[in-house]
Design an enzyme around this catalytic site. Structure first.
Site, PDB file in Angstrom:
ATOM      1  CB  ALA A 133     -50.800  72.951 -12.543  1.00 49.33           C
ATOM      2  CB  CYS A 134     -53.528  76.984 -11.539  1.00 48.79           C
ATOM      3  SG  CYS A 134     -52.408  77.615 -10.271  1.00 48.79           S
ATOM      4  N   GLY A 135     -53.044  79.177 -13.353  1.00 47.58           N
ATOM      5  CA  GLY A 135     -52.518  80.477 -13.740  1.00 47.58           C
ATOM      6  C   GLY A 135     -52.254  81.316 -12.527  1.00 47.58           C
TER       7      GLY A 135
END
Length: 352
Positions: free
Chosen positions: A192-194
């Site tokens: 979902a995030c980096g």
């Protein structure tokens, strides 16, 4: 340490062409550091059509008995989709049916030089194109350069369970392990995030320069209008699951050159950059990156290191993505859908 290579993760790999109906089967020769040690040899139609005679079958059975029990194959490699059962509720009806989910599994990325080895990242990803994902991630973080990778393989260490072997990729480097601050800790990424705690925008200036203007690069709005449709048409796994992001590489004329899918939008970009790195196609100046979701700082960072001058997204950009694009002379397009879009930086590359 031994490695298992997978031809599906090699840039440009295509299934072997079927052998002619007559004639011998030839084994292909080596094709570089990402090739299999042994290649599968296709079986000819004539071989399939010839049944065993009874005396031949008896001899085969005797050989099997003398050889002892046959060892079963190991656990199958996880695929991009996973089959499940769901209860579907619609007005006036409830029914049980099968459904396909986008597979999400961890991938540990290791780098090795000589006997020295270190884990640098663990990411949740959709299996497939794992070697490209590892190569693209390392390139985007400045840990490898074009020509710096000697070999990529899955891990087959004895202390690793068979189920986990396809979830660990080791990238062998030429020379020594890079002496980078990134190696002082493990990156932990998710779908979902980096990369959590990625280098700040100021630190990015230490290793990247603004992109050249490329005066001859101009893209019309009509070309941009067609990119989301072409991206969606190329998403085979999304069509089955409805749950994957995509990153596509396009020419200024709107031709789709390569597309990668993943549960993580940044993973999809890493796979695309890894494809270009392993195919000696970097930098990607004069091309367009199109992503299916929003454009984040991580995506813009990866696009910058690959030399991509134009990044388009179906959804909105983040504030840091816009700052990065403006600092490095990248054209950033958002909300590209229904024949409309916003330009957030460097509009001169779009012929409005």
């Amino acid at each position: 340490m031994s490695e298992r290579l997978d031809p599906r993760d090699r840039a440009g790999w295509k299934p072997a062409e079927p052998a002619e109906r007559t004639g011998s089967v030839k084994r292909a020769g080596p094709a570089g550091p990402f090739e299999l040690d042994e290649l599968d040899v296709p079986v000819t139609q004539n071989e399939l059509a010839e049944p065993f005679e009874m005396d031949e079958m008896d001899e085969l059975l005797k050989l099997v008995e003398r050889a002892g029990p046959v060892e079963r194959a190991g656990p199958p490699r996880p695929g991009a989709t996973t089959r499940t059962r769901v209860t579907e509720v619609t007005p006036g009806a409830v029914r049980e049916r099968r459904d396909d989910l986008a597979t999400e599994e961890p991938l540990e990325i290791r780098i090795q030089a000589g006997e020295a080895r270190q884990t640098v990242a663990i990411t949740m990803r959709t299996p497939g194109h794992d070697f490209e994902l590892a190569a693209g991630f390392l390139y985007g973080e400045g840990m490898v350069t074009p020509g710096g990778i000697a070999r990529i393989g899955y891990c087959t260490d004895e202390d690793v369970t068979p189920e986990a072997r396809y979830n660990i990729v080791t990238v062998r480097l030429h020379g020594e392990l890079p002496d980078l601050p990134a190696l002082d800790r493990h990156f932990m990424t998710s779908s979902a995030c980096g990369v959590c705690g990625t280098a700040s925008l100021e630190a990015l200036h230490d290793r990247c320069s603004p992109l050249p203007p490329q005066e001859g690069l101009r893209v019309s709005p009509e070309i941009l209008y067609g990119l989301p449709r072409r991206l969606r048409e190329g998403q085979g796994v999304f069509g089955k699951t409805g749950g994957l992001h995509a990153a596509g590489l396009f020419t200024p004329d709107g031709e789709l050159l390569a597309l990668r899918e993943d549960v993580g939008r940044h993973n999809a970009v890493d796979k695309l950059v890894g494809w270009a790195l392993m195919g000696e196609r970097l930098p990607l100046g004069g091309h367009i990156l199109m992503v299916s979701g929003r454009s984040s700082y991580e995506i813009m960072q990866k696009a910058l290191t690959a030399g991509l001058p134009i990044v388009c997204a179906v959804s909105a950009p983040s504030s840091l993505a816009v700052d990065l694009a403006r600092d490095f002379g990248m054209t950033l397009v958002g909300f590209l859908r229904d024949e409309r879009f916003n330009i957030y930086s460097s509009p001169e590359r779009i012929t409005t």
